[in-house]
Design a protein around this motif. Sequence first.
Motif, PDB file in Angstrom:
ATOM      1  N   LEU A 193       0.832  -1.211   0.000  1.00 26.04           N
ATOM      2  CA  LEU A 193       0.000   0.000   0.000  1.00 26.04           C
ATOM      3  C   LEU A 193       0.866   1.261   0.000  1.00 26.04           C
ATOM      4  O   LEU A 193       0.550   2.252  -0.658  1.00 26.04           O
ATOM      5  CB  LEU A 193      -0.928   0.012   1.223  1.00 26.04           C
ATOM      6  N   LYS A 194       1.970   1.217   0.744  1.00 26.67           N
ATOM      7  CA  LYS A 194       2.845   2.397   0.782  1.00 26.67           C
ATOM      8  C   LYS A 194       3.385   2.712  -0.614  1.00 26.67           C
ATOM      9  O   LYS A 194       3.451   3.867  -1.024  1.00 26.67           O
ATOM     10  CB  LYS A 194       3.983   2.196   1.795  1.00 26.67           C
ATOM     11  N   GLN A 195       3.738   1.661  -1.331  1.00 32.04           N
ATOM     12  CA  GLN A 195       4.231   1.871  -2.702  1.00 32.04           C
ATOM     13  C   GLN A 195       3.149   2.504  -3.578  1.00 32.04           C
ATOM     14  O   GLN A 195       3.399   3.481  -4.287  1.00 32.04           O
ATOM     15  CB  GLN A 195       4.588   0.528  -3.324  1.00 32.04           C
ATOM     16  N   GLU A 196       1.957   1.924  -3.501  1.00 31.98           N
ATOM     17  CA  GLU A 196       0.854   2.427  -4.343  1.00 31.98           C
ATOM     18  C   GLU A 196       0.526   3.877  -3.989  1.00 31.98           C
ATOM     19  O   GLU A 196       0.305   4.707  -4.875  1.00 31.98           O
ATOM     20  CB  GLU A 196      -0.408   1.558  -4.158  1.00 31.98           C
ATOM     21  N   ILE A 197       0.499   4.158  -2.700  1.00 32.26           N
ATOM     22  CA  ILE A 197       0.145   5.511  -2.260  1.00 32.26           C
ATOM     23  C   ILE A 197       1.258   6.499  -2.632  1.00 32.26           C
ATOM     24  O   ILE A 197       0.990   7.631  -3.037  1.00 32.26           O
ATOM     25  CB  ILE A 197      -0.203   5.506  -0.759  1.00 32.26           C
ATOM     26  N   GLY A 198       2.498   6.008  -2.531  1.00 31.70           N
ATOM     27  CA  GLY A 198       3.644   6.833  -2.955  1.00 31.70           C
ATOM     28  C   GLY A 198       3.520   7.200  -4.437  1.00 31.70           C
ATOM     29  O   GLY A 198       3.681   8.371  -4.814  1.00 31.70           O
ATOM     30  N   LYS A 199       3.191   6.208  -5.260  1.00 35.83           N
ATOM     31  CA  LYS A 199       3.058   6.447  -6.709  1.00 35.83           C
ATOM     32  C   LYS A 199       1.975   7.476  -6.983  1.00 35.83           C
ATOM     33  O   LYS A 199       2.065   8.286  -7.899  1.00 35.83           O
ATOM     34  CB  LYS A 199       2.655   5.146  -7.431  1.00 35.83           C
ATOM     35  N   ALA A 200       0.915   7.441  -6.164  1.00 36.80           N
ATOM     36  CA  ALA A 200      -0.202   8.366  -6.386  1.00 36.80           C
ATOM     37  C   ALA A 200       0.045   9.725  -5.726  1.00 36.80           C
ATOM     38  O   ALA A 200      -0.832  10.592  -5.730  1.00 36.80           O
ATOM     39  CB  ALA A 200      -1.485   7.745  -5.843  1.00 36.80           C
ATOM     40  N   GLY A 201       1.246   9.891  -5.142  1.00 36.60           N
ATOM     41  CA  GLY A 201       1.605  11.175  -4.544  1.00 36.60           C
ATOM     42  C   GLY A 201       0.978  11.409  -3.172  1.00 36.60           C
ATOM     43  O   GLY A 201       0.896  12.535  -2.687  1.00 36.60           O
ATOM     44  N   GLY A 202       0.546  10.316  -2.518  1.00 37.82           N
ATOM     45  CA  GLY A 202      -0.072  10.454  -1.191  1.00 37.82           C
ATOM     46  C   GLY A 202       0.950  10.465  -0.059  1.00 37.82           C
ATOM     47  O   GLY A 202       2.152  10.403  -0.298  1.00 37.82           O
ATOM     48  N   ASP A 203       0.444  10.545   1.165  1.00 40.38           N
ATOM     49  CA  ASP A 203       1.297  10.610   2.350  1.00 40.38           C
ATOM     50  C   ASP A 203       1.376   9.215   2.986  1.00 40.38           C
ATOM     51  O   ASP A 203       0.457   8.759   3.653  1.00 40.38           O
ATOM     52  CB  ASP A 203       0.688  11.630   3.337  1.00 40.38           C
ATOM     53  N   GLU A 204       2.525   8.561   2.785  1.00 42.78           N
ATOM     54  CA  GLU A 204       2.674   7.164   3.222  1.00 42.78           C
ATOM     55  C   GLU A 204       2.619   6.973   4.731  1.00 42.78           C
ATOM     56  O   GLU A 204       2.375   5.876   5.210  1.00 42.78           O
ATOM     57  CB  GLU A 204       4.034   6.622   2.764  1.00 42.78           C
ATOM     58  N   ARG A 205       2.901   8.040   5.476  1.00 41.31           N
ATOM     59  CA  ARG A 205       2.904   7.876   6.939  1.00 41.31           C
ATOM     60  C   ARG A 205       1.538   8.114   7.567  1.00 41.31           C
ATOM     61  O   ARG A 205       1.320   7.830   8.733  1.00 41.31           O
ATOM     62  CB  ARG A 205       3.946   8.802   7.582  1.00 41.31           C
ATOM     63  N   ARG A 206       0.622   8.686   6.772  1.00 44.81           N
ATOM     64  CA  ARG A 206      -0.719   8.934   7.325  1.00 44.81           C
ATOM     65  C   ARG A 206      -1.815   8.128   6.634  1.00 44.81           C
ATOM     66  O   ARG A 206      -2.867   7.887   7.194  1.00 44.81           O
ATOM     67  CB  ARG A 206      -1.057  10.436   7.225  1.00 44.81           C
ATOM     68  N   GLU A 207      -1.543   7.705   5.411  1.00 44.46           N
ATOM     69  CA  GLU A 207      -2.601   7.000   4.665  1.00 44.46           C
ATOM     70  C   GLU A 207      -2.503   5.485   4.799  1.00 44.46           C
ATOM     71  O   GLU A 207      -3.360   4.756   4.340  1.00 44.46           O
ATOM     72  CB  GLU A 207      -2.578   7.428   3.191  1.00 44.46           C
ATOM     73  N   VAL A 208      -1.428   5.034   5.398  1.00 44.29           N
ATOM     74  CA  VAL A 208      -1.245   3.598   5.653  1.00 44.29           C
ATOM     75  C   VAL A 208      -0.663   3.450   7.048  1.00 44.29           C
ATOM     76  O   VAL A 208       0.115   4.299   7.497  1.00 44.29           O
ATOM     77  CB  VAL A 208      -0.201   2.959   4.697  1.00 44.29           C
ATOM     78  N   VAL A 209      -1.018   2.373   7.696  1.00 45.94           N
ATOM     79  CA  VAL A 209      -0.457   2.072   9.007  1.00 45.94           C
ATOM     80  C   VAL A 209       1.053   1.840   8.871  1.00 45.94           C
ATOM     81  O   VAL A 209       1.500   1.199   7.923  1.00 45.94           O
ATOM     82  CB  VAL A 209      -1.163   0.796   9.532  1.00 45.94           C
ATOM     83  N   THR A 210       1.845   2.377   9.830  1.00 45.02           N
ATOM     84  CA  THR A 210       3.298   2.175   9.813  1.00 45.02           C
ATOM     85  C   THR A 210       3.703   1.319  11.012  1.00 45.02           C
ATOM     86  O   THR A 210       3.415   1.671  12.164  1.00 45.02           O
ATOM     87  CB  THR A 210       4.033   3.541   9.905  1.00 45.02           C
ATOM     88  N   ILE A 211       4.355   0.205  10.712  1.00 45.77           N
ATOM     89  CA  ILE A 211       4.795  -0.696  11.787  1.00 45.77           C
ATOM     90  C   ILE A 211       6.088  -0.147  12.399  1.00 45.77           C
ATOM     91  O   ILE A 211       6.990   0.278  11.677  1.00 45.77           O
ATOM     92  CB  ILE A 211       5.071  -2.112  11.216  1.00 45.77           C
ATOM     93  N   ILE A 212       6.164  -0.163  13.734  1.00 47.73           N
ATOM     94  CA  ILE A 212       7.405   0.223  14.416  1.00 47.73           C
ATOM     95  C   ILE A 212       8.170  -1.067  14.735  1.00 47.73           C
ATOM     96  O   ILE A 212       7.616  -1.983  15.347  1.00 47.73           O
ATOM     97  CB  ILE A 212       7.103   0.975  15.747  1.00 47.73           C
ATOM     98  N   ASP A 213       9.416  -1.116  14.318  1.00 47.20           N
ATOM     99  CA  ASP A 213      10.209  -2.332  14.531  1.00 47.20           C
ATOM    100  C   ASP A 213      10.598  -2.522  15.995  1.00 47.20           C
ATOM    101  O   ASP A 213      10.657  -1.568  16.761  1.00 47.20           O
ATOM    102  CB  ASP A 213      11.500  -2.259  13.701  1.00 47.20           C
TER     103      ASP A 213
END
Length: 368
Positions: free
Chosen positions: A74-94
């Motif tokens: 999803l981050k890749q797809e949202i990145g391609k569409a010019g979206g905000d990867e840190r707010r439009e998809v959940v981010t896992i903390i390692d």
Amino acid sequence: MKERILNEVLKNFMIEGALCSVSRYGHGHINDTFLVITKTDDSQNKYILQRINHSIFKEPLKLMRNISLVTSFLKQEIGKAGGDERREVVTIIDTMDQDVVHRDTEGAYWRMYLFIDDADCFEQVQDSNAFYQSAVAFGRFQKLLQNFDASQLYEVIPDFHHTPLRFERFQKVVEENRRNRVDLVIPEIEFFLSREHDMKLCRRYLEENKLPLRVTHNDTKLNNVMIDKKTGNGLCVIDLDTVMPGLSIFDFGDSIRFGANTAVEDEKDLSRVSLDLNLFEQYSKGFLEGCDGSLTEEEIRMLPYGAKTMTLECGMRFLTDYLEGDIYFKTARDGHNLDRCRTQIELVRDMERKWDQMEQIICQLPGK
Ligand code: ADP
Ligand code: GN1
Ligand code: MG
């Protein structure tokens, strides 16, 4: 939750800043969720910490692998569409060992996400536009995953929305009557038994290839989507535990079940329960917009059946859990699952009364 365990767990995640607070958070029925706040010199950071429900999710490592794969895609797809990867998809903390899950000294599994800030997560619809926006987000979620390779996914809960199998299990639990509760709920049991045909319809359509199998969310409650406070737009779909192959009409249907009900899921006053047709229409419009042409004509026609099947299935699951002694869903009071079951029954009854109008709304949708 023991403070010692929480402190030990927190030390194992790569969070920034000094710990300020940890508190229980949200109204999910499955996992134990905490909001963690930390502080650095110039900023405050927020995280969501979750203890994964291990009795439901038997393989937490495989579950988290699914979520890693889906969020990366999803981050890749949202990145391609010019979206905000840190707010439009959940981010896992390692974790400190660069893993996505931590096992504590008592054997429980934990994960952490970035907290999505400046966004609302509603337990009930406040205004129809927010509901419409949630529909766009869930529709878009499905569309974004259109080219995701489903064979990579482990089936987290096998047959999760296989309604006929759930029906069989329900019948077995009624027969066994282990907690001696059957006599207390005869009308409710009869209600589900008399709708066996309805519960089998969508599954049959899938098996006859009239409905396609897609990668779906499978738990599309309003409190599983974040709405941006500034723009009012649907921002991010959360609670990715059940992302698996499934039916689009069930994602649609579960949202209707929860959000287009004029009452909350566990309302005791059943006179408050009904299907709000305006909300049904708003959600339908938003969902089609989000899916952006990816649904087949048959999927669109079957949307009302998705809503009815999900409401029947969920009501039957609540009743099954009540009969088994409340072992699956979190409960906060005696009879909680039974109250939830009764709202679902009332909602199905209202859908049956309003069936023609539901079909007409779907028929007249723009962009079909
Ligand atoms: P459950 O499976 O128990 O429903 P969820 O993953 O849905 O657990 O989390 C419970 C609640 O925590 C959500 O309804 C939401 O309010 C909140 N939440 C979860 N993840 C986030 C996140 N990344 N950012 C902000 N809030 C979140
Ligand atoms: C659970 O996790 P949560 O609270 O979003 C359940 C859904 C039910 C829902 C009923 C993994 O959802 O299937 O529809 O409760 N999730 C799981 O409110 O069983
Ligand atoms: Mg949830």
